[in-house]
Design a protein around this motif. Structure first.
Motif, PDB file in Angstrom:
ATOM      1  N   ASN A 118       0.818  -1.214   0.000  1.00  0.00           N
ATOM      2  CA  ASN A 118       0.000   0.000   0.000  1.00  0.00           C
ATOM      3  C   ASN A 118       0.852   1.265   0.000  1.00  0.00           C
ATOM      4  O   ASN A 118       0.463   2.281  -0.566  1.00  0.00           O
ATOM      5  CB  ASN A 118      -0.972   0.016   1.175  1.00  0.00           C
ATOM      6  CG  ASN A 118      -2.169  -0.878   0.920  1.00  0.00           C
ATOM      7  OD1 ASN A 118      -2.495  -1.229  -0.212  1.00  0.00           O
ATOM      8  ND2 ASN A 118      -2.833  -1.259   1.987  1.00  0.00           N
ATOM      9  N   TYR A 140     -10.373   5.351  -4.287  1.00  0.00           N
ATOM     10  CA  TYR A 140     -11.057   4.203  -3.700  1.00  0.00           C
ATOM     11  C   TYR A 140     -11.135   3.037  -4.680  1.00  0.00           C
ATOM     12  O   TYR A 140     -11.071   1.883  -4.279  1.00  0.00           O
ATOM     13  CB  TYR A 140     -12.445   4.600  -3.193  1.00  0.00           C
ATOM     14  CG  TYR A 140     -12.365   5.557  -2.030  1.00  0.00           C
ATOM     15  CD1 TYR A 140     -11.795   5.158  -0.821  1.00  0.00           C
ATOM     16  CD2 TYR A 140     -12.822   6.861  -2.142  1.00  0.00           C
ATOM     17  CE1 TYR A 140     -11.683   6.035   0.238  1.00  0.00           C
ATOM     18  CE2 TYR A 140     -12.723   7.747  -1.083  1.00  0.00           C
ATOM     19  CZ  TYR A 140     -12.152   7.327   0.106  1.00  0.00           C
ATOM     20  OH  TYR A 140     -12.042   8.199   1.155  1.00  0.00           O
ATOM     21  N   GLU A 141     -11.231   3.341  -5.940  1.00  0.00           N
ATOM     22  CA  GLU A 141     -11.222   2.273  -6.940  1.00  0.00           C
ATOM     23  C   GLU A 141      -9.848   1.600  -6.971  1.00  0.00           C
ATOM     24  O   GLU A 141      -9.744   0.374  -7.059  1.00  0.00           O
ATOM     25  CB  GLU A 141     -11.572   2.821  -8.319  1.00  0.00           C
ATOM     26  CG  GLU A 141     -11.675   1.745  -9.380  1.00  0.00           C
ATOM     27  CD  GLU A 141     -12.102   2.273 -10.734  1.00  0.00           C
ATOM     28  OE1 GLU A 141     -11.941   1.520 -11.711  1.00  0.00           O
ATOM     29  OE2 GLU A 141     -12.590   3.412 -10.828  1.00  0.00           O
ATOM     30  N   MET A 143      -7.736   1.412  -4.482  1.00  0.00           N
ATOM     31  CA  MET A 143      -7.602   0.611  -3.259  1.00  0.00           C
ATOM     32  C   MET A 143      -8.430  -0.676  -3.356  1.00  0.00           C
ATOM     33  O   MET A 143      -8.003  -1.730  -2.897  1.00  0.00           O
ATOM     34  CB  MET A 143      -8.014   1.425  -2.022  1.00  0.00           C
ATOM     35  CG  MET A 143      -7.094   2.610  -1.739  1.00  0.00           C
ATOM     36  SD  MET A 143      -5.337   2.189  -1.614  1.00  0.00           S
ATOM     37  CE  MET A 143      -5.323   1.261  -0.107  1.00  0.00           C
ATOM     38  N   TYR A 144      -9.605  -0.577  -3.976  1.00  0.00           N
ATOM     39  CA  TYR A 144     -10.464  -1.748  -4.164  1.00  0.00           C
ATOM     40  C   TYR A 144      -9.743  -2.781  -5.034  1.00  0.00           C
ATOM     41  O   TYR A 144      -9.691  -3.965  -4.696  1.00  0.00           O
ATOM     42  CB  TYR A 144     -11.781  -1.307  -4.810  1.00  0.00           C
ATOM     43  CG  TYR A 144     -12.720  -2.441  -5.108  1.00  0.00           C
ATOM     44  CD1 TYR A 144     -13.530  -2.970  -4.106  1.00  0.00           C
ATOM     45  CD2 TYR A 144     -12.818  -2.970  -6.391  1.00  0.00           C
ATOM     46  CE1 TYR A 144     -14.407  -4.011  -4.376  1.00  0.00           C
ATOM     47  CE2 TYR A 144     -13.684  -3.998  -6.669  1.00  0.00           C
ATOM     48  CZ  TYR A 144     -14.487  -4.521  -5.665  1.00  0.00           C
ATOM     49  OH  TYR A 144     -15.341  -5.544  -5.938  1.00  0.00           O
ATOM     50  N   GLN A 145      -9.178  -2.337  -6.140  1.00  0.00           N
ATOM     51  CA  GLN A 145      -8.451  -3.242  -7.019  1.00  0.00           C
ATOM     52  C   GLN A 145      -7.231  -3.841  -6.316  1.00  0.00           C
ATOM     53  O   GLN A 145      -6.960  -5.031  -6.430  1.00  0.00           O
ATOM     54  CB  GLN A 145      -8.021  -2.522  -8.296  1.00  0.00           C
ATOM     55  CG  GLN A 145      -9.172  -2.209  -9.215  1.00  0.00           C
ATOM     56  CD  GLN A 145      -8.717  -1.445 -10.450  1.00  0.00           C
ATOM     57  OE1 GLN A 145      -7.531  -1.157 -10.629  1.00  0.00           O
ATOM     58  NE2 GLN A 145      -9.665  -1.115 -11.297  1.00  0.00           N
ATOM     59  N   GLY A 147      -6.863  -4.303  -3.140  1.00  0.00           N
ATOM     60  CA  GLY A 147      -7.335  -5.266  -2.143  1.00  0.00           C
ATOM     61  C   GLY A 147      -7.677  -6.605  -2.761  1.00  0.00           C
ATOM     62  O   GLY A 147      -7.333  -7.662  -2.228  1.00  0.00           O
ATOM     63  N   GLY A 148      -8.338  -6.579  -3.902  1.00  0.00           N
ATOM     64  CA  GLY A 148      -8.653  -7.832  -4.592  1.00  0.00           C
ATOM     65  C   GLY A 148      -7.386  -8.535  -5.040  1.00  0.00           C
ATOM     66  O   GLY A 148      -7.232  -9.751  -4.902  1.00  0.00           O
ATOM     67  N   ASN A 151      -5.777 -10.110  -2.037  1.00  0.00           N
ATOM     68  CA  ASN A 151      -6.463 -11.315  -1.573  1.00  0.00           C
ATOM     69  C   ASN A 151      -6.164 -12.520  -2.454  1.00  0.00           C
ATOM     70  O   ASN A 151      -6.016 -13.639  -1.956  1.00  0.00           O
ATOM     71  CB  ASN A 151      -7.968 -11.072  -1.452  1.00  0.00           C
ATOM     72  CG  ASN A 151      -8.303 -10.377  -0.154  1.00  0.00           C
ATOM     73  OD1 ASN A 151      -7.812 -10.736   0.905  1.00  0.00           O
ATOM     74  ND2 ASN A 151      -9.128  -9.350  -0.233  1.00  0.00           N
TER      75      ASN A 151
END
Length: 181
Positions: A118, A140-141, A143-145, A147-148, A151
């Motif tokens: 990050n 935010y998009e 960070m969303y990407q 995060g996926g 994972n």
């Protein structure tokens, strides 16, 4: 990141401490390892450890920082930045350092990877600013990407890193918009 302007003795000391910690992690759980053990294994004293690091986790950050820098430098050299190519590069580096990642997983320290990753998101983002499909994406998009992406990486490591970097690139590039980080 260790740079060329760093004191060569300090650079060596940091590397010895990192190597010592990883060697001790082969034998013991991270939580039970003491700074004294790391320093002794490195052939240094505790003062030297604390001159360079505040904690054992910070020692691991040194390796993670180096891996992030390797990834960024590799991306800069790529002729194209498609989702597949970027992802293959990422998983190839992870595979090269699989032993390190498996040590982190065994000690429930994979979350440290996400923290360091990050930190490097802005630098990674800057690599893609010339690509119109990526430019001006909301934070935010991103960070969303990320995060996926994390994972998927986490699951891959926990499952023993069995799939090849090429296979992981196929999987991730099929579900993530291009380009990703």
């Amino acid at each position: 990141m260790i740079t060329s302007k760093d004191n060569p003795t300090a650079v060596k000391s940091k590397q010895w401490i990192l190597t010592a910690l990883l060697n001790v992690m082969e034998e013991k759980d991270f939580d039970t390892i003491t700074v004294k053990e790391i320093a002794e294994r490195a052939g240094l004293d505790r003062k030297t450890f604390y001159r360079h690091f505040h904690s054992k986790e910070e020692v691991l950050y040194l390796q993670l920082q180096e891996l992030c820098q390797i990834y960024i430098e590799e991306l800069k050299e790529l002729p194209e930045l498609s989702a597949y190519v970027i992802t293959k590069s990422y998983f190839s580096i992870c595979a090269q350092y699989s032993h390190f990642f498996m040590l982190l997983e065994r000690n429930e320290l994979l979350s440290l990877v996400l923290l360091k990753f990050n930190e490097y998101l802005p630098a990674l983002n800057n690599l893609f600013l010339d690509n119109p499909s990526y430019r001006n994406k909301p934070k935010y998009e991103l960070m969303y990407q990320a995060g996926g992406f994390w994972n998927v990486t986490n699951r891959w490591i926990r499952d023993g890193m069995k799939e090849s970097p090429e296979k992981m690139a196929e999987i991730v590039s099929a579900i993530m918009p291009s380009p990703i980080m």
